[in-house]
Write an enzyme that holds these catalytic residues in place. Structure first.
Site, short mmCIF file in Angstrom:
data_model
loop_
_atom_site.label_atom_id
_atom_site.label_comp_id
_atom_site.label_asym_id
_atom_site.label_seq_id
_atom_site.Cartn_x
_atom_site.Cartn_y
_atom_site.Cartn_z
CB THR A 1 -1.35 0.29 1.02
OG1 THR A 1 -0.38 -0.37 2.57
CG2 THR A 1 -1.61 -1.46 1.50
CG ASP A 2 0.38 4.54 -2.87
OD1 ASP A 2 -1.17 4.93 -1.80
OD2 ASP A 2 0.08 4.35 -3.65
CE LYS A 3 1.82 11.07 1.97
NZ LYS A 3 0.68 11.58 1.56
CG MET A 4 -2.94 8.68 -2.47
SD MET A 4 -4.10 8.22 -4.58
CE MET A 4 -2.19 7.09 -5.41
N GLY A 5 -3.52 4.94 0.99
CA GLY A 5 -4.21 4.10 1.33
C GLY A 5 -4.41 2.82 0.60
#
Lengths: 144, 144, 144, 144
Positions: free
Chosen positions: A16-20
């Protein structure tokens, strides 16, 4: 066409990344995971190809992102070989959410064959035995 | 068109795979690195877009691999915006070897704009001020 | 002790996870980036070591996470060699936020030397010339 | 102590590096995969913890590499909780080759608990119900 059990697994947290959502680059890795499982299931395990001095680099890859995957999801890749002529091998992929059967995205990849020195090989003339084996595994008629 | 300093850096060791070349999935990450640097250089830093509640997810990505990069190489990404209408933003990329100026590959990406809940935004009507700022940064005439 | 310019770069977007911070596994990669830059700066570029048939696998790695990095941050790695005897080479690392000079974490790594077949090498007896070169680069007195 | 089915899977091609072995940073990711599977199997799925507004960041991680994994291998992680007091939760891991049962490496990780704003939580006083549930799942007697 051959019926192959699709590849599936849970999304990893670190994907995952910081966008969720799963970072888009990871789908390209999922295609590779699915491709290697697919080749193994049709009787062409990658380790065996590499043991024969064959490498299968990627020439082109593309992916269409429809709906994002999140941590907690499980994905399934359905794929097929769209081209194989001993010089190129192309694949098509559809990625589904396992729980909902929803199509979340799809992609393509193109590959060639090389020796360990990255010289391009024409399997039909340079690796005839392997070429025949691959045609059979893939369900391809090389005489057409 | 605006002249932006291209993004470049050395290949990382962990980006290679057992073929001894950069794994193909990493080029997709390089495009993102270049894209974020590009947006910052034209005055649209990603942190600022995100601070405004704007997310820029990827709809499509593709890459053509011509010649592999290896550890010890340094790459340079030259890129441009090929489309921007407040709903979609598309980019094109060319990746060069810094030492030889050789074109090693190229790709494209398509993006949309969403709020933090992943609802699609039409900047031209829903975020007019930001849209005007982006048009100016990009050198785009929104009245055309 | 030799004074080497620390390694630094911006955090990449794809290094974040759904917590909104850099995923902890990426710090291990940052240490490698810093280590390779460090070795190059003291005159022992990794490409050269590998060209000599030398591999430097990792035996142990550890990291203490104090404060997370986020997208938009820039990190700096200050490091030193804590041990070198021709059989093992150990490093220590401190990772700072470039903007605030705040110490955000620190770690260690241990390495050995092998040939390309992964056989362990004792540089002092099996690669004397390289060993002398490394001792000099590192500022180590092998006679002690 | 609770008996939990160990986590296992095949090595992915993209996890290898130019040495032909799994890049050392990926073991840290394997520990996370195993940890999340472990917590789910004892009845504490990560999605549920996150739904409760709980985050479990990593404070420390370490790994000892004994023998490398290669593409074609399958790994198994056996793990246990070595500490849990509502403020910290520590794990220990051993990584085996599935085919040979050979121990290839081992590691540790330390974690704390935070709310979504990264404020540290003491579960025993601030999330009593969850703490009791976790103690039971882990097989821990909180009165000791």
């Amino acid at each position: 066409m051959i019926e192959i059990k699709p590849y599936e697994r849970d999304v990893f947290y670190y994907e995952t990344d910081k966008m969720g959502i799963v970072h888009h680059s990871n789908y390209i890795r999922w295609l590779e995971e699915a491709r290697i499982a697919f080749l193994e299931r049709i009787g062409l395990p990658f380790e065996q190809l590499e043991a024969l001095g064959l490498m299968v680099p990627v020439l082109h890859v593309e992916f269409d992102y429809r709906l994002p995957f999140k941590f907690g999801d499980r994905f399934r890749v359905e794929m097929s070989i769209s081209k194989f002529n001993g010089v190129k091998m192309n694949f098509e992929y559809k990625v589904y959410d396992v729980d909902t059967d929803e199509l979340r995205g799809g992609g393509k990849s193109e590959h060639c064959f090389t020796d360990t020195q990255m010289n391009i090989l024409r399997l039909g003339t340079q690796r005839k035995e392997l070429y025949a084996q691959m045609c059979e595994a893939i369900g391809w008629d090389p005489t057409k």
